[in-house]
Design an enzyme around this catalytic site. Structure first.
Site, PDB file in Angstrom:
ATOM      1  N   GLY A 177       4.708  -0.369  -4.189  1.00 31.03           N
ATOM      2  CA  GLY A 177       3.767   0.213  -3.249  1.00 31.03           C
ATOM      3  C   GLY A 177       2.917   1.248  -3.960  1.00 31.03           C
ATOM      4  O   GLY A 177       2.893   1.326  -5.191  1.00 31.03           O
ATOM      5  N   HIS A 178       2.230   2.066  -3.182  1.00 35.75           N
ATOM      6  CA  HIS A 178       1.314   3.062  -3.748  1.00 35.75           C
ATOM      7  C   HIS A 178       1.851   4.478  -3.674  1.00 35.75           C
ATOM      8  O   HIS A 178       1.123   5.435  -3.868  1.00 35.75           O
ATOM      9  CB  HIS A 178      -0.050   2.985  -3.048  1.00 35.75           C
ATOM     10  N   GLY A 179       3.154   4.635  -3.340  1.00 30.05           N
ATOM     11  CA  GLY A 179       3.756   5.950  -3.326  1.00 30.05           C
ATOM     12  C   GLY A 179       3.618   6.650  -1.985  1.00 30.05           C
ATOM     13  O   GLY A 179       3.362   6.030  -0.954  1.00 30.05           O
ATOM     14  N   ASP A 235       0.866  -1.184   0.000  1.00 36.90           N
ATOM     15  CA  ASP A 235       0.000   0.000   0.000  1.00 36.90           C
ATOM     16  C   ASP A 235       0.902   1.234   0.000  1.00 36.90           C
ATOM     17  O   ASP A 235       1.997   1.184  -0.553  1.00 36.90           O
ATOM     18  CB  ASP A 235      -0.957  -0.033   1.196  1.00 36.90           C
TER      19      ASP A 235
END
Length: 387
Positions: free
Chosen positions: A235-237, A213
């Site tokens: 991941g999502h940054g 995430d």
């Protein structure tokens, strides 16, 4: 102010490194580093004695693997505490053992605490499997958390396979996280690296975060945050938000993300807000000197967040976004639109500054999309300014 905070942490670290402080070795109270014997009570005993010491004290975890259930380390303590880990802490194989409480390792109401070194392994794979199957699962445990703590140093920790969030900072101030390593598979659900909420004066410096995430999420009430020299991905940054889930929220302000690299992440730098009324805000944000390597959405503002289309269709975000600067951001996008600024119709983004943006798509110029976004651009602009 930044120099004073840095000086404080240097002095704090040097003080805590003193060999003169009494040391409470968990093995002295019955802990065995064999990875099988429950060491929960010896850890809590060592903490209680160190916390009650009138002089600065150390809880020491020597080399070995220590099986521990939920650990809640309560303060306030009488003096400075160092929690020195030379070994490895592992959670029980049965994910229910820690998953029903929400926390695995929690420091609560502790001031002047340093957690140094070591590895913690929450063994979250069984829990993720339960979640993916839609079974009857506990809420899941955050691996290490600091709630209502002040003057915190977290240095050199490795966090593996958290059930949910690896590190949480909640209602805390003057926190420094440095040289951290976080790892979970890209497909592990909701395994954010670091989440900050209702906290101020947080510095995250150096480290590698690879997870399922957000590498870092800054939620409501986050202010005076400095993030630097981070390697994020997969991941999502790094996200601000999601914000605006509730009508009354604290804002997010004075955020800097600099000198960091994003590799194969879903997003680079993102601001995310629910499409519903709220008094929340985001202001004074600096994103600078960043490298994107095959990132899906390198630059994104999304004020139409409405997961599963529930509770927000046909509404407009009340979160006010202003004073956001993107400068010296380069690299590659794996989607044609490398910059998407999709702001609220009722509360447009204002004071957006773009300077020297160079994001390519398949070795060509990328595209941009803007809606209700107002500001100015200068220097190299790839993609073109769409405001």
């Amino acid at each position: 102010m930044a120099n004073n905070i840095m000086l404080f942490f240097i002095l704090f670290y040097l003080i805590n490194s003193s060999n003169a402080m009494p040391s409470f070795n968990v093995q002295r109270y019955g802990a065995k580093g064999d990875g099988r014997t429950d060491a929960t009570e010896p850890f809590l005993t060592a903490w209680s004695l160190a916390c009650g010491s009138r002089t600065r004290a150390m809880v020491y975890i020597p080399r070995g693997t220590y099986l521990v259930r939920n650990l809640v380390f309560w303060g306030p303590c009488k003096n400075i505490i160092t929690f020195k880990i030379d070994g490895k802490l592992v959670a029980p194989a049965n994910y229910w053992s820690i998953g029903s409480s929400g926390y695995w390792i929690l420091f609560a109401k502790v001031n002047r605490i340093s957690v140094i070194g070591g590895t913690i392994d929450a063994r979250g794979a069984g829990y993720w499997s339960c979640r993916k199957k839609g079974g009857h699962c506990p809420q899941g445990a955050r691996s290490i958390s600091f709630s209502w703590c002040n003057n915190v140093l977290l240095s050199g920790l490795t966090s593996l396979y958290s059930q949910t969030i690896h590190v949480t900072i909640h209602h805390s101030s003057n926190v420094r996280i440095q040289n951290i390593r976080i790892r979970a598979p890209s497909g592990s659900p909701n395994t954010d690296g670091i989440i900050v909420q209702a906290s101020s004066g947080v510095t995250i410096s150096g480290g590698v975060i690879a997870t399922g995430d957000d590498c870092i999420a800054l939620n409501q009430g986050s202010k005076n945050i400095w993030i630097e020299r981070l390697n994020c991905g997969p991941g999502h940054g790094i996200s601000i938000g999601s914000l605006g889930e509730y009508a009354n929220e604290e804002g997010v302000q004075n955020i800097t993300v600099t000198n960091s690299i994003f590799t194969r992440t879903q997003n680079g730098v993102r601001i995310k807000a629910w499409a519903r009324p709220s008094n929340g805000f985001v202001k004074n944000v600096q994103y600078r000197n960043l490298v994107m390597r095959n990132v899906e959405n390198p630059i994104i503002i999304d004020q139409n967040y409405c997961p599963n289309g529930k509770g927000c269709p046909n509404q407009s975000s009340g979160v006010k976004i202003s004073g956001v600067t993107y400068s010296n951001i380069k690299g590659t996008s794996i989607t044609p639109i490398a910059m998407r600024l999709e702001c609220s119709g009722s509360h447009p983004c204002t004071g957006i500054t773009l300077k020297n943006i160079n994001l390519k798509y398949m070795r060509k110029s990328s595209a941009s999309y803007c809606k209700n976004a107002h500001g100015r651009a200068s220097g190299v602009m790839i993609p073109r300014n769409c405001m």
